[in-house]
Design a protein around this motif. Structure first.
Motif, PDB file in Angstrom:
ATOM      1  N   TRP A  44       0.813  -1.219   0.000  1.00 17.84           N
ATOM      2  CA  TRP A  44       0.000   0.000   0.000  1.00 17.84           C
ATOM      3  C   TRP A  44       0.847   1.269   0.000  1.00 17.84           C
ATOM      4  O   TRP A  44       0.412   2.304  -0.496  1.00 17.84           O
ATOM      5  CB  TRP A  44      -0.938  -0.016   1.204  1.00 17.84           C
ATOM      6  N   GLU A  45       2.057   1.180   0.538  1.00 18.33           N
ATOM      7  CA  GLU A  45       2.921   2.357   0.554  1.00 18.33           C
ATOM      8  C   GLU A  45       3.242   2.821  -0.866  1.00 18.33           C
ATOM      9  O   GLU A  45       3.348   4.026  -1.121  1.00 18.33           O
ATOM     10  CB  GLU A  45       4.208   2.038   1.317  1.00 18.33           C
ATOM     11  N   SER A  46       3.392   1.895  -1.791  1.00 19.96           N
ATOM     12  CA  SER A  46       3.749   2.246  -3.166  1.00 19.96           C
ATOM     13  C   SER A  46       2.534   2.307  -4.095  1.00 19.96           C
ATOM     14  O   SER A  46       2.696   2.509  -5.302  1.00 19.96           O
ATOM     15  CB  SER A  46       4.755   1.237  -3.715  1.00 19.96           C
ATOM     16  N   HIS A 100       6.424   5.591  11.374  1.00 21.82           N
ATOM     17  CA  HIS A 100       6.935   6.452  10.301  1.00 21.82           C
ATOM     18  C   HIS A 100       6.209   6.224   8.974  1.00 21.82           C
ATOM     19  O   HIS A 100       6.703   6.635   7.928  1.00 21.82           O
ATOM     20  CB  HIS A 100       8.436   6.206  10.125  1.00 21.82           C
ATOM     21  N   TYR A 101       5.050   5.583   9.032  1.00 15.90           N
ATOM     22  CA  TYR A 101       4.351   5.289   7.783  1.00 15.90           C
ATOM     23  C   TYR A 101       3.995   6.598   7.070  1.00 15.90           C
ATOM     24  O   TYR A 101       3.483   7.534   7.699  1.00 15.90           O
ATOM     25  CB  TYR A 101       3.103   4.466   8.061  1.00 15.90           C
ATOM     26  N   GLY A 124       0.552   4.834  15.612  1.00 14.27           N
ATOM     27  CA  GLY A 124      -0.081   5.333  14.402  1.00 14.27           C
ATOM     28  C   GLY A 124      -0.274   6.839  14.431  1.00 14.27           C
ATOM     29  O   GLY A 124      -0.213   7.485  15.478  1.00 14.27           O
ATOM     30  N   ARG A 125      -0.555   7.380  13.278  1.00 16.52           N
ATOM     31  CA  ARG A 125      -0.693   8.830  13.158  1.00 16.52           C
ATOM     32  C   ARG A 125      -2.039   9.325  13.673  1.00 16.52           C
ATOM     33  O   ARG A 125      -2.150  10.438  14.178  1.00 16.52           O
ATOM     34  CB  ARG A 125      -0.510   9.251  11.700  1.00 16.52           C
ATOM     35  N   VAL A 126      -3.093   8.511  13.539  1.00 17.39           N
ATOM     36  CA  VAL A 126      -4.435   8.888  13.991  1.00 17.39           C
ATOM     37  C   VAL A 126      -4.969   7.764  14.865  1.00 17.39           C
ATOM     38  O   VAL A 126      -5.308   6.689  14.367  1.00 17.39           O
ATOM     39  CB  VAL A 126      -5.387   9.131  12.798  1.00 17.39           C
ATOM     40  N   ARG A 127      -5.052   8.010  16.168  1.00 11.85           N
ATOM     41  CA  ARG A 127      -5.420   6.977  17.130  1.00 11.85           C
ATOM     42  C   ARG A 127      -6.755   7.353  17.771  1.00 11.85           C
ATOM     43  O   ARG A 127      -6.840   8.365  18.479  1.00 11.85           O
ATOM     44  CB  ARG A 127      -4.318   6.814  18.168  1.00 11.85           C
TER      45      ARG A 127
END
Length: 361
Positions: A44-46, A100-101, A124-127
């Motif tokens: 999914w990162e790419s 760091h995603y 995670g960035r949004v918890r």
């Protein structure tokens, strides 16, 4: 159950969804599940079509109760712990990756979120927490030490709240999770289905913002005076001496809890937390936690704690040593000893900057 069944993957619109799917085991993590999650994040990162990753848990009871500790018990008894060390190596690397995603990683921390579940969500960035959230790092109760970056997260909590949570393994709700920095937003349970659906079509922060509300009040803010005063002590023995003198019944209950925990785990946990604050980066802390976890495989309390909690379920662990006074400085230092060519080595690898923006880019 195969890894494909235990972690369900799907994409819809701009979002990719990870669903932990072992509800009868409270979505406890296995090594195969960790590898499947990592592979999905790589893909999914790419993938330019995926702009948001969403983590959920199947069932009504919670996101994830942690790692499969029964498997750890059996591995140590039968194979000396090699499989468990390999599991932790991949799990901790996944924890760092999540931190760091490069795309918004939205973790729905509904219900029980403990141990490895905190590792999958807390970085995670949004918890997001709900009125049903029960979050904890209960490792001292099984003769272990908070891992998956838990000592990093708890070391960042205000005052000595993190020390209290790490040593006692106390469960906290949404309000206290927000206070301690373990979560970012409160969303009512009733709004979760709509939020999950919106994330497929709306930028992550915009979608979340539609449903955020004020969390119900927690309990820890009112207890900060005695928590900060008692847990600021340099030793577990001194913490215990201070706790019962407080008039708050919760302080006395905390002391009773500590008396039931593994003495070795308590001392190693306190040392790990204090060191984590000085280490700074998540990667350096995970390297330290890996040393501690590998050392725990050769100590008696981890197997004994799991036996008492989930194998025989007698809730009567026989800790060795049995008293804090019998745990020496050398005993504690052994858990921090270098591993040579077996080190996790995350701190030696370049990592992208930690980022938690307020809007999609």
């Amino acid at each position: 159950m195969t890894a494909d069944d235990a972690v369900l993957l799907r994409t819809e619109g701009r979002a990719a969804y990870l669903t932990l799917n072992r509800p009868r085991a409270l979505n406890a993590l296995t090594h195969a599940m960790v590898r499947r999650i990592d592979q999905a994040l790589t893909a999914w990162e790419s993938d330019p079509a995926v702009e948001t990753v969403v983590l959920t848990g199947a069932g009504e009871r919670g996101l994830c109760a942690g790692g499969d500790i029964r498997a750890i018990h059996d591995d140590v008894r039968a194979g000396g712990g090699a499989a468990s060390a390999a599991f932790w190596r991949d799990e901790y690397r996944l924890n760092a990756r999540i931190a760091h995603y490069p795309k918004p990683y939205v973790a729905l921390m509904d219900g029980i979120v403990m141990g490895g579940g905190v590792g999958l969500s807390g970085h995670g960035r949004v918890r997001i927490v709900t009125e049903r959230s029960r979050i904890a790092m209960p490792e001292t109760g099984i003769g272990f030490v908070p891992d998956v970056g838990g000592t990093h997260l708890l070391g960042l909590a205000p005052g000595e709240l993190g020390t209290h949570l790490a040593l006692t393994g106390a469960q906290i709700g949404a309000g206290d999770a927000l206070l301690c920095g373990l979560a970012d937003h409160f969303v009512p349970i009733a709004s979760l289905p709509r939020l999950i659906a919106d994330l497929a079509h709306v930028p992550a922060y915009e979608a979340v913002g539609r449903y955020v509300q004020e969390a119900p009040p927690g309990e820890l803010a009112a207890r900060r005076p005695w928590i900060d005063a008692c847990y600021a002590a340099d030793t577990v023995e001194e913490i215990l001496r201070r706790l019962p003198t407080d008039e708050d019944q919760a302080a006395k209950e905390a002391a009773e809890t500590l008396h039931s925990r593994s003495p070795t785990s308590l001392k190693v946990t306190l040392a790990a937390l204090r060191r984590a604050r000085r280490l700074g980066s998540l990667e350096r802390v995970l390297d330290q936690e890996y040393r501690i976890s590998c050392a725990a495989l050769t100590a008696p309390d981890l197997v004994e704690g799991i036996r008492a909690q989930v194998i025989d379920k007698d809730r009567n662990p026989r800790w060795s040593p049995a008293a804090l006074s019998e745990v020496t400085e050398a005993d504690v230092a052994r858990f921090f000893a270098p591993l040579g060519d077996r080190e996790l080595g995350l701190a030696a690898e370049p990592a992208p900057p930690r980022d938690r923006p307020d809007a999609d880019r």
